[in-house]
Design a protein around this motif. Structure first.
Motif, mmCIF file in Angstrom:
data_model
loop_
_atom_site.group_PDB
_atom_site.id
_atom_site.type_symbol
_atom_site.label_atom_id
_atom_site.label_comp_id
_atom_site.label_asym_id
_atom_site.label_seq_id
_atom_site.Cartn_x
_atom_site.Cartn_y
_atom_site.Cartn_z
ATOM 1 N N LEU A 201 54.363 11.073 -59.174
ATOM 2 C CA LEU A 201 53.352 11.386 -60.182
ATOM 3 C C LEU A 201 53.995 11.580 -61.549
ATOM 4 C CD1 LEU A 201 51.011 13.900 -58.340
ATOM 5 C CD2 LEU A 201 50.445 11.607 -59.126
ATOM 6 N N GLY A 202 55.339 11.547 -61.579
ATOM 7 C CA GLY A 202 56.011 11.747 -62.851
ATOM 8 C C GLY A 202 56.277 13.208 -63.150
ATOM 9 N N LEU A 203 56.092 14.076 -62.151
ATOM 10 C CA LEU A 203 56.452 15.474 -62.357
ATOM 11 C C LEU A 203 57.970 15.572 -62.474
ATOM 12 C CD1 LEU A 203 54.171 17.288 -59.757
ATOM 13 C CD2 LEU A 203 53.927 17.333 -62.210
ATOM 14 N N THR A 204 58.445 16.393 -63.395
ATOM 15 C CA THR A 204 59.886 16.575 -63.532
ATOM 16 C C THR A 204 60.408 17.347 -62.330
ATOM 17 O OG1 THR A 204 59.567 18.646 -64.685
ATOM 18 C CG2 THR A 204 59.736 16.662 -66.043
ATOM 19 N N ALA A 207 59.163 20.902 -62.509
ATOM 20 C CA ALA A 207 57.741 21.036 -62.197
ATOM 21 C C ALA A 207 57.501 20.823 -60.715
ATOM 22 C CB ALA A 207 56.932 20.036 -63.021
ATOM 23 N N VAL B 105 47.039 17.866 -60.731
ATOM 24 C CA VAL B 105 48.395 18.373 -60.917
ATOM 25 C C VAL B 105 49.251 17.400 -61.719
ATOM 26 C CG1 VAL B 105 49.336 17.549 -58.701
ATOM 27 C CG2 VAL B 105 50.335 19.535 -59.768
ATOM 28 N N GLY B 106 49.115 16.109 -61.477
ATOM 29 C CA GLY B 106 49.902 15.126 -62.221
ATOM 30 C C GLY B 106 49.489 15.048 -63.689
ATOM 31 N N TYR B 109 50.301 18.642 -65.382
ATOM 32 C CA TYR B 109 51.669 19.133 -65.504
ATOM 33 C C TYR B 109 52.671 18.039 -65.878
ATOM 34 C CZ TYR B 109 49.958 23.494 -63.650
ATOM 35 O OH TYR B 109 49.268 24.652 -63.483
ATOM 36 N N ALA B 110 52.354 16.767 -65.589
ATOM 37 C CA ALA B 110 53.280 15.700 -65.985
ATOM 38 C C ALA B 110 52.876 15.147 -67.354
ATOM 39 C CB ALA B 110 53.311 14.596 -64.949
#
Lengths: 298, 245
Positions: A201-204, A207, B105-106, B109-110
């Motif tokens: 999802l591209g969360l670091t 995160a 969430v994506g 937060y992203a």
């Protein structure tokens, strides 16, 4: 293969499927009666076994003397006896304070250990050495080293603290090592697919840790953390070796002044009052967790 | 490679130890294109998808996204992944979040977009997949087919330029496969760009603009569905299609 059906149809009596009478008694209301009877029997047996030991009357006098238990609990300032009950409050604040600090430090250390950041490499090595060290040293030795070593070092205010503070420092460094490992197990138990999904999802990395891994890990580690909390409560008693007036030490004073050990019994009971409910709660939590997991599998 | 390519694989090589999984695969995906990857398990379909969103690093060749090389060390994988929606065989929904929170969430937060906006978009998506009534349920309350539809919606919530789908019906009860494939067909009709690894040949024939057959890490043959399914040229393709029929 050919016989079974023929036998039934040809009028032979069907096989008996009923349990024998004595076993049928143990179902339903019979089970309640049976378990109560057996519990009473076991308790009676244990108590009478205690009563028929040769030293029974002495032990009853030295350990279970009600009047002494009462005096030890309340204390007697006139004779210089500290109250075991009041001293137990020291155990309570010590374990609460230590637990809060341990939970925070343990999580931080676990976080560092599972992180892959290159910058954190030296810290990661330090934390690994630290956990190996303090998981391996008996807590009583840590208490001696901290309790007698820090004052001897003569480093300002750090060397002029009360025994209870040195006790707390020892408990914190030891239990942080345990709890960090519990947290780490929880963090690594989160399935890899969760991490893949989060990163996709591209969360670091951070995160992912904060929003996806940590919340799931904490859920799984609550029961083992509670177990460690119970141990911590009990280990506050070891701080008595430094001379802090907590329940065990107060009972020691009582024993050496009055030549009666009933104070120890009172101290033990106080610990039980604190730990048993928590133990029951932990067990319940664990079985609820197991049921939930079973329900998910089906 | 043409300018309308969103994603291009150029002679991509990837090994796990001594095991060479991709042996020089080249493939292009254009806007509004649906490409289906077929081939037996272990042929490298999943690895190819995972290379595209940088979950794996490639050993040779190149992958470009909007003409930019993903092997450039200055490329941030997180930014690449925000352009690419990924759906897994095993759903991988977040069990501690509600359906709605799985979708937000994506984006929140992203992409750091405001929660109110992201929430209303998520609800629109749930309406689109027919699961708006389950917004506040946890994923374990949903059937496998519903979970996979939510996983697809979760990928779409990022408004990606393309979707990667890795055998998304393989873990499902046969009776639940239909609802997921129907959703994918709708997405294809709406012009969603998709790269789909699949074992569902009928589905591939219906929705794909192009079908690519992978065999032991080699892209043996690709073409329109009718070229591949009705008139396969390569013996390996012919053998594979015979066995799955």
């Amino acid at each position: 293969m050919t016989t079974t059906h023929d036998e039934h149809s040809s009028g032979v009596a069907p096989p008996n499927l009923l349990a024998p009478g004595y076993r049928r008694f143990f179902t339903g209301r019979g089970a309640v009666i049976a378990s109560s009877l057996s519990s009473v029997a076991v308790v009676v047996a244990l108590v009478s076994l205690f009563y028929i030991t040769p030293g029974s009357s002495e032990v009853r006098f030295f350990f279970f003397h009600l009047a002494d238990m009462g005096r030890a609990f309340l204390g007697d300032p006139a004779k210089g006896l500290s109250s075991v009950g009041l001293a137990f409050l020291t155990n309570i604040w010590m374990c609460l304070l230590c637990e809060i600090i341990v939970l925070v430090l343990g999580l931080t250390f676990a976080w560092v250990r599972v992180s892959r950041s290159a910058v954190l490499l030296p810290v990661r090595v330090l934390v690994t050495v630290y956990t190996d060290l303090f998981r391996g040293i008996p807590i009583i030795l840590v208490i001696y080293i901290v309790g007698f070593g820090l004052p001897a070092l003569n480093i300002g205010f750090l060397s002029h603290q009360s025994p209870a503070v040195y006790g707390c420092i020892s408990l914190i460094v030891t239990y942080t090592a345990y709890v960090a490992e519990v947290y780490r197990a929880g963090l690594t138990s989160v399935p890899n697919g969760q991490i893949l999904a989060a990163r996709s999802l591209g969360l670091t990395q951070q995160a992912t840790m904060q929003r996806i891994i940590l919340p799931q890990a904490v859920r799984t580690v609550v029961p083992p953390l509670l177990n460690d909390f119970i141990s911590l409560q009990k280990d506050t008693a070891l701080v008595s070796t430094l001379g802090a007036i907590e329940a065990t030490h107060a009972a020691q004073i009582y024993a050496s002044t009055e030549f009666n050990f009933s104070g120890y019994t009172i101290a033990a009971l106080l610990f039980l009052i604190l730990t048993v409910p928590l133990t029951r709660f932990t067990d319940q939590l664990m079985s609820r967790d197991r049921n939930k997991r079973l329900a998910q599998q089906s | 490679m043409t300018s309308s390519d969103i994603l291009s694989f150029i002679n991509v090589r990837k090994s796990f130890g001594a095991n060479e999984v991709l042996r020089g695969v080249s493939l292009e995906l254009q806007r509004h294109n649906v490409v289906c990857l077929i081939g037996s398990s272990g042929s490298g379909k999943s690895t190819l998808l995972r290379c595209a969103n940088m979950l794996e690093t490639i050993d040779g060749g190149d992958i470009t996204l909007f003409g930019q090389s993903l092997t450039d060390p200055r490329v941030d994988p997180d930014l690449v992944r925000r352009q690419i929606g990924t759906v897994f065989q095993s759903f991988n929904l977040f069990p501690h979040l509600t359906v709605l929170d799985n979708l937000t969430v994506g984006p929140h937060y992203a992409q750091r977009r405001p929660l109110e906006v992201v929430r209303s978009e998520a609800i629109e998506l749930l309406v689109r997949i027919g699961l708006e009534s389950r917004a506040h349920d946890f994923p374990d309350r949903l059937s496998g087919g519903q979970q996979q539809r939510v996983a697809i919606a979760r990928a779409l919530a990022m408004q990606p330029a393309l979707l990667l789908l890795d055998e998304v019906t393989s873990a499902l009860d046969p009776s639940l496969v239909g609802e997921v494939l129907d959703l994918l067909s709708e997405l294809a009709d709406a012009g969603t760009t998709m790269l789909i690894a699949t074992h569902e040949m009928g589905f591939a024939r219906d929705v794909a603009d192009r079908v690519a057959f992978l065999d032991q890490g080699v892209l043996v043959e690709s073409g329109t569905p009718s070229e591949i399914f009705d008139n396969p040229q390569h013996p390996a393709t012919q053998l594979f299609l015979q066995r799955v029929r």
